[in-house]
Each structure stands twice: as C-alpha cells, then as structure tokens.
Write a protein that holds these residues in place. Structure first.
Motif, short mmCIF file in Angstrom:
data_model
loop_
_atom_site.label_atom_id
_atom_site.label_comp_id
_atom_site.label_asym_id
_atom_site.label_seq_id
_atom_site.Cartn_x
_atom_site.Cartn_y
_atom_site.Cartn_z
N GLY A 118 0.79 -1.22 0.00
CA GLY A 118 0.00 0.00 0.00
C GLY A 118 0.82 1.27 0.00
O GLY A 118 0.54 2.21 0.75
N ASN A 119 1.85 1.34 -0.83
CA ASN A 119 2.71 2.54 -0.85
C ASN A 119 1.96 3.81 -1.20
O ASN A 119 2.40 4.91 -0.88
CB ASN A 119 3.88 2.34 -1.80
CG ASN A 119 4.94 1.45 -1.19
OD1 ASN A 119 5.03 1.32 0.02
ND2 ASN A 119 5.74 0.83 -2.03
N ALA A 120 0.82 3.67 -1.86
CA ALA A 120 0.05 4.85 -2.24
C ALA A 120 -0.93 5.30 -1.16
O ALA A 120 -1.57 6.33 -1.29
CB ALA A 120 -0.72 4.56 -3.54
N LEU A 121 -1.03 4.53 -0.06
CA LEU A 121 -1.97 4.89 0.99
C LEU A 121 -1.48 6.14 1.73
O LEU A 121 -0.27 6.38 1.81
CB LEU A 121 -2.10 3.74 2.00
CG LEU A 121 -2.76 2.47 1.49
CD1 LEU A 121 -2.66 1.37 2.55
CD2 LEU A 121 -4.21 2.72 1.12
#
Ligand SMILES: [Zn+2]
Ligand SMILES: [Zn+2]
Length: 139
Positions: A118-121
């Motif tokens: 979930g690096n974009a969270l």
C-alpha cells in the motif's frame, strides 16, 4: 555483525554473516506464526546464528519444519526445515534490518489479494506519546 531480539528482550541473537536470501513468505503457517498477512524471512547458515541469552522455544509446526518464539512475549524468531543447514530468522526481530533487500515472494499461491504494502496509501506517524516513542526510548 547483525543482531536481533524478541520484544521483551529475553532472547537475543547474533550472526557475523550476511543472509543468503531474504524473502516474503505468504504461507498460512507463516501468517499464523507471525500474526501478520505474511512473514519476512532472512536465511542464515545455522552455525552462524548464536542465541546469546535465553533459547527460543521450538515447536513442530509441520511434518517438515520447526518454528520458534519467545516463551515470555511470544515474538516469532526462526524457522528450521528438517535436514537443512540454514535457518530463517524473522526479519521483524532484527535490530537494524534497513539494508536488507527482499528478493522474492514464496508461497505466492496463498498470498492475500490485498497484500501490496500500500505505498500509495496516506501515511500517519505514531502519536508523540504512542508506543513508537516508548520503543525509541527502549532501543
Ligand atoms: Zn521475549
Ligand atoms: Zn511460510
């Protein structure tokens, strides 16, 4: 030298060598053992790993492997397959794992569909009085 310990500090380990492999394991046993959606493991020659305080408690988790944990705090510590001279240490027990580079996924047939880190969270830091602060003091 690389060092690690369980959460309560009763168990400590050391090794002088670099891991032969670092990977994620998505198998259901590692999931239960680690308490997370996958385990991150670093492999070392068994003879290179020294338990420098208490010994971890080992239990036979499958017909072909034992896993270990701290009998006081329950931290997962290592996996050893029967007849292999390498063991996998739980990366979560390492004091300074920042330089490790996982190279592959293992047990990918059991990988949870939402496991993508979930690096974009959106991100949040620990609160100033939270456990991260206590951890920084203890470390
Ligand atoms: Zn412990
Ligand atoms: Zn596994």
């Amino acid at each position: 030298m690389r060092t690690g310990r369980c959460l309560c500090g009763a168990i400590e380990w050391q090794t002088d060598v670099n891991p032969t492999a670092v990977h994620y394991c998505h198998c259901s046993m590692c999931r239960r053992w680690s308490g997370g959606p996958f385990a991150t493991l670093a492999w070392y020659p068994q003879a290179s790993v020294r338990w420098t305080n208490r010994q971890p408690v080992e239990f036979r988790s499958s017909p072909i492997a034992v896993r270990s944990h701290c009998e006081i705090c329950g931290s997962p510590l290592h996996i050893a397959y029967d007849g292999q001279n390498e063991i996998a240490l739980a990366v979560g027990s390492m004091d300074a794992p920042e330089d490790l580079k996982p190279t592959h996924h293992y047990g990918s047939e059991a990988r949870l569909p939402w496991v993508d880190i979930g690096n974009a969270l959106p991100t949040k830091k620990h609160r100033k009085n939270g456990e991260a602060r206590v951890n920084a003091i203890m470390d």
